[in-house]
Design an enzyme around this catalytic site. Structure first.
Site, PDB file in Angstrom:
ATOM      1  N   GLY A   1       2.691   2.113  10.634  1.00  0.00           N
ATOM      2  CA  GLY A   1       3.474   3.572  10.687  1.00  0.00           C
ATOM      3  C   GLY A   1       4.316   3.798  11.834  1.00  0.00           C
TER       4      GLY A   1
ATOM      5  N   LYS B   1       0.079   4.482  -0.288  1.00  0.00           N
ATOM      6  CA  LYS B   1      -0.594   5.541   0.219  1.00  0.00           C
ATOM      7  C   LYS B   1      -0.194   6.693  -0.576  1.00  0.00           C
ATOM      8  CE  LYS B   1      -0.148   3.480   4.861  1.00  0.00           C
ATOM      9  NZ  LYS B   1      -0.060   3.683   6.090  1.00  0.00           N
TER      10      LYS B   1
ATOM     11  N   SER C   1       3.261  -2.041  10.265  1.00  0.00           N
ATOM     12  CA  SER C   1       4.956  -2.241  10.333  1.00  0.00           C
ATOM     13  C   SER C   1       5.506  -3.482  10.046  1.00  0.00           C
ATOM     14  CB  SER C   1       5.166  -1.696  11.991  1.00  0.00           C
ATOM     15  OG  SER C   1       4.806  -0.437  11.873  1.00  0.00           O
TER      16      SER C   1
ATOM     17  N   HIS D   1      -9.512   1.277   4.699  1.00  0.00           N
ATOM     18  CA  HIS D   1      -8.121   1.403   5.277  1.00  0.00           C
ATOM     19  C   HIS D   1      -8.228   2.194   6.487  1.00  0.00           C
ATOM     20  CE1 HIS D   1      -3.961   2.717   6.294  1.00  0.00           C
ATOM     21  NE2 HIS D   1      -3.584   1.549   5.705  1.00  0.00           N
TER      22      HIS D   1
ATOM     23  N   GLU E   1      -6.682   4.912   7.761  1.00  0.00           N
ATOM     24  CA  GLU E   1      -6.419   6.124   7.250  1.00  0.00           C
ATOM     25  C   GLU E   1      -7.443   6.793   6.808  1.00  0.00           C
ATOM     26  OE1 GLU E   1      -2.678   5.666   5.261  1.00  0.00           O
ATOM     27  OE2 GLU E   1      -1.828   4.986   7.428  1.00  0.00           O
TER      28      GLU E   1
ATOM     29  N   ASN F   1       0.934  -0.996  -0.090  1.00  0.00           N
ATOM     30  CA  ASN F   1      -0.011   0.108   0.003  1.00  0.00           C
ATOM     31  C   ASN F   1       0.887   1.228   0.007  1.00  0.00           C
ATOM     32  OD1 ASN F   1      -1.573   2.072   0.652  1.00  0.00           O
ATOM     33  ND2 ASN F   1      -2.355   1.282   2.528  1.00  0.00           N
TER      34      ASN F   1
ATOM     35  N   GLU G   1      -5.299  -4.993  10.376  1.00  0.00           N
ATOM     36  CA  GLU G   1      -4.209  -3.901  10.605  1.00  0.00           C
ATOM     37  C   GLU G   1      -4.648  -3.251  11.948  1.00  0.00           C
ATOM     38  OE1 GLU G   1      -2.242  -2.636   6.742  1.00  0.00           O
ATOM     39  OE2 GLU G   1      -3.854  -1.754   6.866  1.00  0.00           O
TER      40      GLU G   1
HETATM   41  P1  PGA Z   1       2.764   0.362   7.554  1.00  0.00           P
HETATM   42  O1  PGA Z   1       1.460   0.654   6.945  1.00  0.00           O
HETATM   43  O2  PGA Z   1       3.669  -0.906   7.036  1.00  0.00           O
HETATM   44  O3  PGA Z   1       3.661   1.528   6.981  1.00  0.00           O
HETATM   45  O4  PGA Z   1       2.736   0.308   9.015  1.00  0.00           O
HETATM   46  C1  PGA Z   1       0.602  -0.460   6.812  1.00  0.00           C
HETATM   47  C2  PGA Z   1      -0.788  -0.125   6.144  1.00  0.00           C
HETATM   48  O5  PGA Z   1      -1.235   0.855   6.545  1.00  0.00           O
HETATM   49  O6  PGA Z   1      -1.484  -0.729   5.238  1.00  0.00           O
END
Ligand code: PGA
Length: 253
Positions: free
Chosen positions: A175, A12, A215, A97, A99, A10, A169
């Site tokens: 993140g 983003k 992460s 997601h 976010e 992903n 997640e």
């Molecule tokens: P990250 O993001 O691996 O940077 O923690 C994962 C995601 O939001 O899908």
């Protein structure tokens, strides 16, 4: 039943169309040297999708979007429909997601509307669920995740559900560099599979891929994927570099 594993990136809001072409080319070159049976997917921003599909030709890499509308066309400024994505050769789409949920006000209802429209076409949806830190600390993980599943998957017919991929997640792990331990993740994956069985029946649950995200790095991917319940990974930051994503793909197998 064996479930084909998935390594999904992903991206983003990262990478221009030009950078997308370079990253897919570099990743494609690295994958030539890796033995793997998993599905490999990258999800760049909308404006780079056409370039991504073109750059991925002749490689094993598939291309997904990061969201899609509940409608084919209309007065929905800023939205992109699944039909538009299919036309470009996009095959997957991430929905719900965290976010999107926490920053842009997506709810289980909007995720559900998007999902049901996506399922009327050919894209493979990846529906994300996961608890926040406060939920985890107050022992509400199960309730929150079950509630998100019930809401996001409402009124989806069982014969369309078998196309679906889920991603667990935990919001506190995205993140942040904090990953759920493999045991913690596997426990929630099992709970998700149980809930899917309750909604759609055992055979849909048995075949459904449930990915872990939050992460994921080359250093922790292998131990997460040791867990039978974890059918792959959804990777943010570490998918933005060809070497680190290739190492994760190798761990997915
Ligand atoms: P990250 O993001 O691996 O940077 O923690 C994962 C995601 O939001 O899908």
């Amino acid at each position: 039943m064996s479930r084909r594993r998935v390594a999904a990136g992903n991206w983003k809001m990262n990478k221009t169309a030009g950078e997308t072409r370079t990253l897919i080319r570099d990743l494609g070159n690295k994958l030539k040297g890796i033995e793997h049976g998993c599905e490999v997917l990258v999800c760049p921003p909308f404006v780079a999708l056409e370039t991504a599909v073109d750059a991925a030709k002749g490689t094993v890499i598939e291309v997904g979007a990061q969201n899609a509308s509940w409608q084919k066309s209309g007065a929905l400024t800023g939205e992109v429909s699944p039909e538009m994505l299919e036309y470009l050769g996009v095959t997957h789409v991430i929905l719900g997601h965290s976010e999107r949920r926490s920053i842009f006000g997506e709810t289980d209802e909007t995720v559900n509307a998007r999902l049901r429209h996506v399922l009327s076409g050919s894209l493979v949806p990846i529906v994300c669920v996961g608890e926040g830190l406060a939920d985890r600390e107050s022992d509400r993980t199960g309730d929150v995740v079950r509630g998100q599943l019930r809401g996001s998957l409402a009124e989806v017919p069982a014969d369309q559900a078998d196309r679906l991929i889920l991603a667990y997640e935990p919001v506190w792990a995205i993140g942040t560099g904090r990953t759920a331990s493999p045991e913690m993740a596997a426990e929630v994956h099992a709970l998700i599979r149980g809930e899917i069985a309750a909604i759609f029946g055992d055979s849909v649950a048995e075949g459904m891929r449930v990915l872990y995200g939050g992460s994921v790095k080359p250093e922790n991917a292998a131990e997460l994927l040791n867990e039978d319940e974890i059918d792959g990974v959804l990777v943010g930051g570490a998918s933005l570099d060809a070497s680190s994503f290739a190492a994760i793909i190798a761990a997915v197998g």
